[in-house]
Design an enzyme around this catalytic site. Structure first.
Site, mmCIF file in Angstrom:
data_model
loop_
_atom_site.group_PDB
_atom_site.id
_atom_site.type_symbol
_atom_site.label_atom_id
_atom_site.label_comp_id
_atom_site.label_asym_id
_atom_site.label_seq_id
_atom_site.Cartn_x
_atom_site.Cartn_y
_atom_site.Cartn_z
ATOM 1 N N ARG A 1 40.716 29.453 23.874
ATOM 2 C CA ARG A 1 40.360 30.807 23.467
ATOM 3 C C ARG A 1 41.204 31.333 22.306
ATOM 4 O O ARG A 1 41.262 32.538 22.079
ATOM 5 C CB ARG A 1 40.502 31.755 24.655
ATOM 6 N N ASP B 1 27.066 33.859 29.956
ATOM 7 C CA ASP B 1 26.869 35.298 30.191
ATOM 8 C C ASP B 1 25.513 35.808 29.708
ATOM 9 O O ASP B 1 25.072 36.878 30.127
ATOM 10 C CB ASP B 1 27.970 36.103 29.490
ATOM 11 N N LYS C 1 26.696 29.952 22.348
ATOM 12 C CA LYS C 1 27.068 29.476 23.683
ATOM 13 C C LYS C 1 27.537 30.621 24.546
ATOM 14 O O LYS C 1 28.272 31.477 24.055
ATOM 15 C CB LYS C 1 28.217 28.474 23.530
ATOM 16 N N THR C 2 27.152 30.721 25.754
ATOM 17 C CA THR C 2 27.810 31.482 26.807
ATOM 18 C C THR C 2 26.886 31.591 28.011
ATOM 19 O O THR C 2 25.702 31.904 27.862
ATOM 20 C CB THR C 2 28.290 32.900 26.400
ATOM 21 N N ARG D 1 29.713 26.679 35.485
ATOM 22 C CA ARG D 1 29.922 26.573 34.036
ATOM 23 C C ARG D 1 29.913 25.139 33.519
ATOM 24 O O ARG D 1 29.738 24.919 32.325
ATOM 25 C CB ARG D 1 31.266 27.219 33.655
ATOM 26 N N GLY E 1 34.772 30.010 27.108
ATOM 27 C CA GLY E 1 34.448 29.485 28.439
ATOM 28 C C GLY E 1 33.407 28.379 28.375
ATOM 29 O O GLY E 1 32.524 28.386 27.524
ATOM 30 N N ASP F 1 32.521 36.490 20.428
ATOM 31 C CA ASP F 1 33.806 36.587 19.738
ATOM 32 C C ASP F 1 34.057 35.369 18.842
ATOM 33 O O ASP F 1 34.523 35.509 17.709
ATOM 34 C CB ASP F 1 34.949 36.710 20.760
HETATM 35 P P1 FBP Z 1 32.616 33.204 27.134
HETATM 36 O O1 FBP Z 1 31.412 32.314 27.137
HETATM 37 O O2 FBP Z 1 32.347 34.499 26.463
HETATM 38 O O3 FBP Z 1 33.801 32.522 26.630
HETATM 39 O O4 FBP Z 1 32.916 33.632 28.655
HETATM 40 C C1 FBP Z 1 32.387 33.037 29.762
HETATM 41 C C2 FBP Z 1 33.129 33.443 31.004
HETATM 42 O O5 FBP Z 1 32.740 32.533 32.009
HETATM 43 C C3 FBP Z 1 32.927 34.885 31.489
HETATM 44 O O6 FBP Z 1 31.762 35.026 32.275
HETATM 45 C C4 FBP Z 1 34.194 35.117 32.281
HETATM 46 O O7 FBP Z 1 34.513 36.498 32.397
HETATM 47 C C5 FBP Z 1 35.236 34.396 31.472
HETATM 48 O O8 FBP Z 1 34.544 33.337 30.813
HETATM 49 C C6 FBP Z 1 36.363 33.829 32.303
HETATM 50 O O9 FBP Z 1 37.340 33.353 31.448
HETATM 51 P P2 FBP Z 1 38.345 32.166 31.756
HETATM 52 O O10 FBP Z 1 37.573 30.887 31.648
HETATM 53 O O11 FBP Z 1 39.344 32.271 30.661
HETATM 54 O O12 FBP Z 1 38.882 32.363 33.123
#
Ligand code: FBP
Length: 549
Positions: free
Chosen positions: A142, A202, A199-200, A424, A78, A173
């Site tokens: 991903r 979260d 990075k994240t 994001r 993400g 991951d």
């Molecule tokens: P990562 O940084 O772990 O990739 O996830 C960030 C995130 O924004 C999470 O908070 C959310 O659950 C997920 O990605 C949503 O995924 P997608 O962008 O595939 O809809």
């Protein structure tokens, strides 16, 4: 491309590097490391990269002459604000090592490496993206790097482009994949170093040596701004309860940070729900009680923050999801051939009695979401579960029951929001702009130090950026064994909210006051220019964790 006035002004911002990285550096080795758990299993799986020492960079009195290097970079998972600055820092770092060094970006995530899709990142491209949000410079994806075929395919293009180091910018991951790739290349003596960057949005990729993941600062500031705006609207009209779901996957760091910044009436912390062994109905009752207490004072409005991973933390749901994960992994082909209308019954018939009952009791939409495709890393796609609506409907029902019992006499009108994607790709805050640039530049120093299987680490983040401490930590140090897709795999341990940690303790000591009294704080938008106390403050999570205030 047309640029906004802010974009133009922001392009000129020069991120501040830790002072150590402004001259020649030397890597100083610390003690050998161990993984956080399951040491034997991890050592066996990572025979050449396990137990490496921590590294810290110090100023070198003797300038070292570097050789030109070709480096590859991947954005994985993400989006998170600041990713472009990691790439810019990396670019400037390798150019500083030698002006003929070259940077190649693999496009649309790890899949670009396997499919040989790449572009060279020249200085004119890099300059377009300095201090900007988004991952659009090369795109992200991903794809999970896990098979020997993928690693070998990747190696072909790395060799072809004469790339001797690969930087993977990703979450837990993706950095797990970076460690596996580093081990594989080292094991077959392929001359490619692999370096990870944390990075994240979260905020769940952290430990003593990685104080925060990048993007968390900006994203939580964006969400807090909007929550603050909603709170002001809600305090003006005094007629709605706003149920606000916040991204963050499993961990509740984002919800907690936004609560600390905005002081809502309710904020659910998934880790506490699990710790107290609460049911979904317990969570609902807790919210309904606060709604009723406020209604008794004539306040039929308020805000509720909900972490997106809540469902996974309700103990009964957790057991159900664990069994579903195994079931769907073991019977993937059979399940795929079942007509959609029969899938629900198939799942009920194949689950244990206890979990089948929980599954049956769920609203159909939520149950269906739990049985849909996992992401490539085996995670339930929690962002797609509408917990905010589920909770507000259940709270409504509970309030009607309380009304009959004479325990509630108010009006309940709910509005729903989900904040995630809005934050994001925001332009990185000054903190993230500096932190990301430093992480990228530091990654170049790790490459120059000749190491592999390390994560770029920049610490001391509550101090001004010039005092930050750069170095590297072996990724295996952060690993443990977890069940994924039906079998045990080595993965980086997720950092969840600690209930004994200072951020949660601070929240817990104030939430009763926030619940009943209207104590909203309105943080306002991120400021890029102006006094340091307005522009350069790190998150409250970081401040409470590291300086206690
Ligand atoms: P990562 O940084 O772990 O990739 O996830 C960030 C995130 O924004 C999470 O908070 C959310 O659950 C997920 O990605 C949503 O995924 P997608 O962008 O595939 O809809």
């Amino acid at each position: 491309m047309k640029k906004s006035a802010l974009q133009k002004a922001r392009a000129a911002y020069q991120p501040k590097l830790p002072i150590v990285l402004t001259g020649a550096v030397k890597a100083v080795e610390g003690n050998p490391t161990e993984s956080v758990a399951d040491q034997e299993a991890i050592r066996e799986l990572f025979p050449t990269t396990y137990g490496l020492p921590e590294l810290k960079f110090e100023k070198n009195t003797v300038p070292t002459a570097g050789k030109p290097i070709n480096v590859g970079v991947i954005l994985s998972g993400g989006q998170a604000p600041g990713g472009h600055n990691v790439i810019c820092g990396l670019f400037d770092g390798i150019k500083k090592i030698h002006k003929e060094s070259r940077l190649f970006g693999f496009v649309m995530g790890p899949g670009g490496l396997v499919d040989h899709k790449y572009m060279e990142l020249t200085s004119s491209i890099i300059d377009e993206y300095r201090n900007t949000g988004g991952f659009d410079i090369i795109g992200s994806g991903r794809t999970k790097l896990e098979t020997k075929e993928q690693f070998d395919k990747g190696l072909e293009i790395l060799k072809e482009l004469n790339i001797s180091a690969l930087v993977i910018i990703g979450g837990d991951d993706s950095n797990t994949n970076a460690a596996v790739l580093a081990e594989y290349y080292k094991g077959i003596a392929a001359p490619v170093q692999v370096i990870g960057c944390p990075k994240t949005i979260d905020g769940d990729l952290k430990n003593d040596l990685i104080e925060t993941s990048f993007g968390f600062d900006t994203a939580t500031k964006v969400y807090s701004e909007v929550i603050g705006n909603i709170q002001r609207d809600c305090n003006s009209a005094k007629k709605y309860w706003h149920f606000i779901k916040l991204m963050g996957r499993s961990a509740s760091h984002i919800a907690l940070e936004c609560a600390l910044q905005t002081q809502p009436n309710v904020c659910i912390i998934s880790e506490e729900v699990e710790d107290k062994n609460m049911t979904l109905q317990d969570v609902v009752n807790q919210i309904a009680d606060i709604v009723a207490r406020r209604a008794a004072q004539g306040n039929n409005f308020g805000t509720v923050l909900i972490p997106e991973g809540l469902i996974e933390f309700i103990p009964a749901m957790k057991k159900l999801i664990a069994e579903l994960n195994d079931l769907l992994a073991a019977k993937a082909d059979e399940f795929a051939n079942i007509a959609e209308k029969d899938q629900r019954q198939y799942i009920i018939d194949n689950l244990s009695k206890e979990n089948a009952e929980v599954y049956e009791s769920l609203p159909h939409g939520v149950a269906r979401q739990l049985s849909l495709d996992r992401d490539p890393h085996g995670n339930v796609q929690v962002s797609l579960i509408e917990t905010e609506k589920l909770l507000s409907e259940m709270v409504h029902k509970r309030l009607e029951q309380m009304r009959k019992e004479g325990a509630y006499n108010g009006k309940f009108s709910a509005l729903h929001h989900f904040f995630g994607y809005e934050g994001r790709c925001a332009d990185p805050s000054n903190f993230d702009a500096d932190y990301c640039y430093a992480l990228g530049f530091n990654a170049a120093c790790l490459i120059n130090a000749g190491v592999t299987g390390y994560m770029s680490s920049v610490r001391n983040l509550t101090k001004p950026s010039v005092q930050w401490v750069p170095g590297g930590i072996p990724i295996t140090m952060m690993m443990n064994m977890e069940r994924r897709h039906g079998s045990m795999k080595p993965v980086i341990q997720k950092a969840l909210v600690r209930l004994d940690g200072a951020p949660f303790q601070k929240f817990a000591s104030q939430r009763d006051d926030w619940a009943v009294n209207t104590s909203y704080v309105y943080p306002g938008p991120i400021q890029y220019f102006g006094p340091a106390e307005v522009c350069d403050q790190p998150t409250m999570t970081l401040r409470y964790e590291h300086i206690g205030k």
